[in-house]
Every structure is written in C-alpha cells, then in structure tokens.
Design an enzyme around this catalytic site. Structure first.
Site, PDB file in Angstrom:
ATOM      1  N   ASP A 233     -29.290 -30.553 -19.047  1.00  0.00           N
ATOM      2  CA  ASP A 233     -29.874 -29.254 -19.378  1.00  0.00           C
ATOM      3  C   ASP A 233     -31.203 -29.164 -18.618  1.00  0.00           C
ATOM      4  O   ASP A 233     -31.760 -30.180 -18.183  1.00  0.00           O
ATOM      5  CB  ASP A 233     -30.064 -29.092 -20.887  1.00  0.00           C
ATOM      6  CG  ASP A 233     -30.164 -27.608 -21.258  1.00  0.00           C
ATOM      7  OD1 ASP A 233     -30.438 -26.784 -20.349  1.00  0.00           O
ATOM      8  OD2 ASP A 233     -29.973 -27.267 -22.437  1.00  0.00           O
TER       9      ASP A 233
HETATM   10  C1  BGC Z   1     -30.292 -23.814 -21.785  1.00  0.00           C
HETATM   11  C2  BGC Z   1     -28.950 -23.948 -21.084  1.00  0.00           C
HETATM   12  C3  BGC Z   1     -28.997 -23.144 -19.804  1.00  0.00           C
HETATM   13  C4  BGC Z   1     -30.128 -23.655 -18.945  1.00  0.00           C
HETATM   14  C5  BGC Z   1     -30.248 -22.952 -17.624  1.00  0.00           C
HETATM   15  C6  BGC Z   1     -31.476 -24.143 -20.869  1.00  0.00           C
HETATM   16  O1  BGC Z   1     -32.667 -23.815 -21.479  1.00  0.00           O
HETATM   17  O2  BGC Z   1     -30.325 -24.664 -22.905  1.00  0.00           O
HETATM   18  O3  BGC Z   1     -27.932 -23.504 -21.913  1.00  0.00           O
HETATM   19  O4  BGC Z   1     -27.766 -23.228 -19.160  1.00  0.00           O
HETATM   20  O5  BGC Z   1     -31.348 -23.483 -19.635  1.00  0.00           O
HETATM   21  O6  BGC Z   1     -30.693 -21.648 -17.799  1.00  0.00           O
END
Ligand code: BGC
Length: 752
Positions: A233
C-alpha cells in the site's frame, strides 16, 4: 546477477536494473528493466472506477481531480447483488477503460471483511462473510483480467479499520485469521488467479503485513500457490530490505533515490534468489498485461447503462407495506424530499474517488418520469447535508409538501463526511436532522418511501415505523437517479440481499468492546464470531439480518433434498431446493444454503453460509435449484494440526431467502477425514486412549505391569462422570498418581 562485487564494477547494469524494480519509478509507474525484458507499467486506483491522475500532482487520497471515467457502484453495492456474473461484467468494463488509457494494474478489488459497521472504508468492501466476499471479489478480479489488466487484491490482510491504520496491530488468533480474514483472499485468489496483491498498512499480531514473511511468502505463495507480485500500500513499507526479503516485490510510491536495498545487496544481505524472484515475477506481470490497447473506443454510454443495471439489481428492499412499486399515473401527487435527491451520494471518499463521466440525480430521473407519465411532482430539501442540526424552516416546508401529496419519496443517507478512507464512524445512526424529518413526515397521511444512500450500514430501528417502504440503494455509482427510478417504479423488481447484517444498536455489534482498540493495538476478541455468526450465536435481535431482501413478488420454498457423496469426492453433498414464484411478477431470488456443524469437533457458529444461487422465476414458475457444497467448505482451521479439517458428523442443512428466514431444513450425516493429532506428555489421557497407534501401545505396557490400580483405575471404571474426569487430565499428571505403572520418561519416549 551478483551480490557482493568490487567497487569499480558495481553495480553492473543487470543488477542495477533488477534492484530498481523493488520500488516504483514514481507515484504510479514501475521502473523499466530492459536488460531483463521488463517495461514500465502503470498502476491506478480502483476499485470501482479509474482514478488516473495528472502525473504533475499525484496523491493517494483522492484529493486531486482525475481524468473522467465511469463511476461504477462500489463493492458494498455490488455485493448485495450476490451475483458473480454481474460483478464480473462490471470488472470487465472497468478493465476496458483501464486498458484504453494504458493502465496495467487496477488497485482493487478491496476485500477486507466488515468486522464492524463503523469501518470508514466498508463501502469499498463486500461482506462480513468470507465465502460471499471471496466469490464476488474473485469475480471482479476475473473480469478485470479478461481485458489483460491486472487486478490487485487489497488490503492483505486484516485491515478492518481506518483508525490508526498505518500502525495498528490487529491481534487475531490463528483460527480466526484462517477462517475469516485470510479465507476471503484465499477464495478470491482461487476464483481469479489474480496477478497482484496489495499488502496492507497495519500490523498483524505485532508484525507489519508488508514485512511479514509468514504472510507474503509462507501463506500466500507457498501454501496458496500465488505467482503474481505483491505491491505495498502507498507508504506502507518501513524497512524496504525486510519487505523484499519477506516477499514484497514492489514498494509504492516509487522511491528510486532510496538506496537501502542497493546497499543491503552490495553487502550480501539479500539472497540472489530473492531478487531473481522479483525480477521474474515483474517480467511475468509484463507478459500478462502485454498487448495493444483496444482498437475501438470505449462506449461510455454502454458503461453508464451497466452502472444503472448493476445498481438496480443490487438494491435491497428492506421493507414494503404494499406501497411499492409506485405508479406515476396522471394526477398523482408525488413529493420528492431530501437534499440527497439533488446532491446525491453515489460513491465514497478517498483513493477510490472517481471523476464520473456524468451523474444522474434522483430528482433528474424521477421528475423526467413524472413528466412523461403525467404525475404531479414537487421537491423540497428537508435537511441540509452540511450539518446534522435540523433547520425548522426546511422541515416545515417539507411537511407542508408531504401534507398535500399522496406519496413522499424521501431520500435519506449519509453525508459524504460521515464515511471516508482514513477515518471510522462513531455511530450507525442517520444524522439527527434526517431522523427528525422522517418522523415528522410519518405524521402526515402521505405514504412514505425511503430511498437510502450510504456506504456502510445505518440502522433504521428508531424511525422505520414512520416509513411504509425502505429501499437500501447503498452507493449506486453515477447512474444514481436512473437506478432509483427503475426500482421504485417497478421497471426492475428488486432482488438484492444484504451482504452484511444491519444491527439495531451499535452496542449489539460483535466488535463493540474492541473497536478501534487503543495504544496502536486492537484485539479481535470476538474471534470467528463476526457478523451474523455473532448475532445468531447470541440470539441478538437485529434491524435486518444477513441475506435479507424482499421482492415485489413472493417466493415459496417448497422442498429440500440433500444427497451426501462419498468421502473420495471433493463435493461433500448436493442440495436440491424447490422454489416457486407465487406472486404476479417476474422476480429473482437468491436461494441461500446454510450449514450448522453438529460434529462437536470445534466450537462452530450457529450457521454458516455454504452456498447460494440467484435465479429468475416467472409468475407461477417452479424450479429446482441445485447447490453443491465442496468438502472444503465444511472444514475449519484446526490449530493443533495447523490444517483445515472436517472429521465428519451430523450437519443441519437449511435453505431460504435470508439467514433468519430458513423454512427448509434437513439433517444429514456427512463423512470426513480422521484427524491425526500429534500428541505428547501434555496430551490428555483421553487423547492418548483414542490415538490409533499410541493408545494400544500405552495400554500394552500398563497391562504387562499388572494394569492400573487404585483411585485412577476406579475412576476409569466409573461411567457416571469419573471416567470423563480422568480422560481430561494430561498424561504427565496421571503418571504422578499411585497405581499408574508408567513413568514420565517412558511416556515421552513413546510420544517421540
Ligand atoms: C489506499 C489504497 C490505494 C492507494 C493508492 C492508499 O492510501 O489504502 O487502497 O490503492 O492509497 O491510492
């Protein structure tokens, strides 16, 4: 590639390129490694529409505007369809849009289990049940990948709250992890063979998911056979070297200037095969997502229609006192009340936010229909969305309008700020001003039809009696008003079923005493008893149960037959459910099958969903629905053997239209595998006695030495309770008693 190398030649091109793959090139793209046949790939959110940003100003919180794309219904909504084909079709449409703009990996679906209705990101997740979650998320991923775009199953794992999500340790026992939280991912992976997985921010039992060798390598790859890449993530990696060693391939966002991995490699701290694995997995991802963009342009109109269909098919008719479907006949006086009718909530907030190609409001769609059909229609706001305080002027105006109307279509739901990525809710109630409004309108003579828009569960317990009908639309995606009109006017007969329990009170919820935890730690004290597993075990009254959803027609459940298959078969049994449409309209029903395990082998929930099928029936039509239950769905995680097990025994199989409306039930005995437990001196006397090999050997020794004597022998003879008492004592303790002619050393030697 080599690790240690002399300073002049280090790093050689091949190693340098390989090392560069362990993090992105920038916010949304991966590094290219031409020496390894690897091109740069583009990633984008996900999961219910594309969020492709201008690379000049990227963010992962949905703050900056992105290129316009179809806003599909999020997982919460699609889950209520219980329809894998529909979910797959949405995934495929999303895949087409991704492909057309050069996106190779869509960051979704999100499939964390809904542990608490308070989780601010529940709108992005499917269900409280791992089977339903896994099958539907798997379908979404499959759909995406048919277009040559990688799905990315997220957030692996146990990311069930937003509070402190970057640090919190989710403390969960092994059985619960396996049966509930990991199970959904295991099923989704099997259903989709997804090409990537996103590791979550949180820790699991103290260890960061992104740095857990157990999670990313032992479970995900070695046990489940996952052959794709693991991407972190955004910002989830603390120690990139540990993460790489644990099995994480791609750390995002890209930090090419961070040389920690290079340094560790140079000092021989990373095994060559770790890096080689990442290189070959990235190459495989390139191959899987290769191919030119589609020649024909995207048909955004067709995608809008798919949103409309998916949202309408997912709507859940919670209550209907014979007022729906509505007819807009000439002269009928309709009031549309509620700010949400003209400022709709059709998606959640955060990284999944989509810049929709168009949005149809409830008022747009209903007023157009009324004009066409001759009904008289008027609007009143009723409440403000910016505050939960009620404004007497708005309320009075709405009540006056209701007073001169036959029917009120009342739009209620959660204002955007109530639920978003990054924070959890603190209540499951609607805002006070909306509750005051529905109660006031309920005092008028008009029929009140509530259309709900919310991404996580809201209880209707306090106000449901003021409404004649309630439809839960969740978040519909961009065709909001179209879907609402289709359902309320009967163009579509609702067939959605709740994929999560709607509790009456927050205090009744399984995680109430343990959510969201404190001091960077949260205990999953309810164990496997999540969602309906908990409410049923405790016999707690709910607002609406898991699996509930009415129709404009009526289904009669007529008969259930269960045929058990032999142990050699991977299917444990086949159920045949006879069902008839005894109403006057075509309708679809989700025939649900639950199993209660009476084998007594472990503590198990009162009932668990083990299969379902959605079917359509014309008025008067009768069908037999066949649901085969694979043996593995009967298994539970058995901690002593660290494996899935079902020892066989009695099962209560039941079927119906909701987890609490199961008119059909039958009891069957299903064979299972013997469980061979490794035993030692601390195993109980009973476990030793029952062990096929060691039991007889122990008793041979005892008999050779003249048999048991004294108190232990008497108790063993006593069927009135003494025997059970002795059987439950560890053998290490039994040998301490007089009359037991075996020593602790002999017992240890036997066990070894
Ligand atoms: C989220 C993810 C997301 C990523 C990219 C993170 O803060 O938890 O679900 O895909 O950001 O935007």
């Amino acid at each position: 590639m080599t690790g240690l190398a002399n300073d002049e030649t280090w790093p050689d091109t091949s190693s340098a390129e390989a090392l560069s793959l362990s993090t992105g090139a920038d916010y949304w793209t991966t590094a290219a490694a031409p020496a390894h046949g690897i091109r740069s790939l583009r990633l984008a959110d996900g999961p219910h529409g594309l969020r492709v940003q201008n690379d000049e100003n990227p963010d992962h919180l949905g703050l900056e505007r992105s290129a316009s794309a179809t806003c599909f219904p999020p997982a919460v909504t699609l889950a209520s369809s219980w329809d894998p084909e529909l979910v797959e079709a949405v995934g495929q449409a999303l895949g087409k849009e991704a492909r057309a703009v050069g996106v190779n990996v869509v960051l979704g679906p999100g499939l964390n289990i809904k542990r608490s209705p308070l989780c601010g990101r529940n709108f992005e997740y499917y269900s409280e049940d791992p089977l339903l979650t896994g099958m539907l998320a798997g379908a979404a991923a499959r759909g995406l990948q048919t277009e040559g775009v990688a799905a990315c199953l997220k957030h692996f794992a146990v990311n069930n709250q937003e509070t402190d999500r970057l640090r919190v340790s989710a403390n969960v026992n092994e059985r619960t992890l396996r049966e509930i939280y990991l199970r959904a991912f295991q099923i989704a992976l099997r259903e989709s063979a997804a090409w990537s997985v996103m590791s979550s921010y949180n820790r699991i039992n103290g260890e960061f998911a992104s740095q857990s060798h157990w999670l990313l390598t032992e479970v995900l790859r070695q046990e489940w056979g996952f052959d794709g890449i693991v991407v972190s993530d955004w910002g989830a990696v603390r120690d990139p070297v540990e993460a790489l060693k644990a099995g994480l391939d791609l750390r995002m966002p890209g930090r090419p200037e961070d040389k920690r991995v290079h340094e560790a490699w140079r000092h021989g701290q990373i095994d060559a095969n770790v890096l080689e694995n990442t290189v070959s997995r990235m190459r495989l991802l390139c191959e899987r997502t290769a191919g030119p963009a589609p020649a024909s342009p995207i048909d955004y109109d067709a995608h809008h229609l798919l949103v409309r269909k998916a949202a309408a098919e997912s709507a859940v008719l919670l209550k209907n006192d014979a007022v729906l479907p509505l007819s807009f006949e000439p002269g009928r006086k309709i009031a549309v009340i509620g700010e949400l009718a003209r400022s709709p909530r059709y998606q959640g907030a955060g990284s999944s936010r989509v810049n929709a190609t168009r949005v149809v409001t409830g008022w747009d769609a209903l007023s157009a229909k009324a004009d066409q059909m001759g009904a008289h229609i008027e609007f009143s706001g009723g409440y403000a969305l910016s505050s939960s305080q009620y404004l007497p002027s708005l309320l009075t105006e709405a009540v006056e309008l209701a007073g001169r109307s036959d029917t009120v279509i009342l739009f209620l739901g959660l204002p955007g700020e109530y639920e978003a990525e990054g924070r959890d809710r603190t209540t499951i109630e609607l805002p006070d001003n909306q509750i005051a409004l529905v109660e006031a309108l309920g005092e008028t003579d008009a029929k009140i039809i509530v259309a709900l828009s919310n991404g996580s569960a809201v209880t209707s317990h306090a106000w449901r009696d003021s409404a004649h009908a309630i439809v839960e639309f969740w978040l519909t995606g961009q065709a909001h008003g179209d879907a609402v009109a289709d359902v309320l006017l009967g163009q579509v007969n609702p067939s959605g079923k709740l994929a999560e329990t709607i509790p009456r009170r927050l205090e009744d919820t399984p995680a109430f005493l343990n959510f969201p935890g404190e001091n960077q730690s949260v205990d999953y004290g309810e164990g496997i008893f999540v969602g309906y597993r908990y409410y049923d075990a405790r016999d707690i009254e709910v607002d609406y149960p898991f699996g509930h959803g009415l129709s404009y027609t009526t289904f009669e459940y007529c008969g259930l037959e269960v045929a058990v298959r032999p142990l050699t078969d991977t299917i444990a049994f086949d159920a045949k459910v006879r069902i008839r449409n005894i109403g006057k309209r075509f309708g679809q029903e989700v025939v649900q099958l639950y199993v209660e395990d009476n084998s007594g082998f472990l503590s198990t929930p009162r009932r668990e969903l083990r299969g379902w099928k959605k079917i359509g029936l014309a008025p008067g039509e009768d069908k037999i629905v066949e649901i085969s239950v694979p043996r593995e769905r009967l298994q539970h995680w058995h901690v002593p053997t660290a494996d899935w097990a079902y020892p066989g025994g009695e099962l209560i199989v039941s079927s119906g239209g909701s987890s609490r409306d199961l008119p059909l039930e039958t009891i069957v005995t299903v064979p299972g595998e013997d469980i061979v437990v490794k035993i030692d001196e601390w195993s109980t006397f009973g476990e030793w006695m029952d062990h096929i090999e060691l039991g007889p050997r122990l008793f041979d020794i005892i008999e050779e030495r003249g048999g048991l004597k004294g108190r232990m022998a008497d108790l063993l003879e006593d069927e009135g309770g003494g025997r059970d008492a002795v059987r439950s004592v560890p053998l290490a303790t039994i040998v301490e008693f007089p009359g037991v002619p075996v020593t602790l050393e002999e017992v240890k030697a036997l066990a070894a």
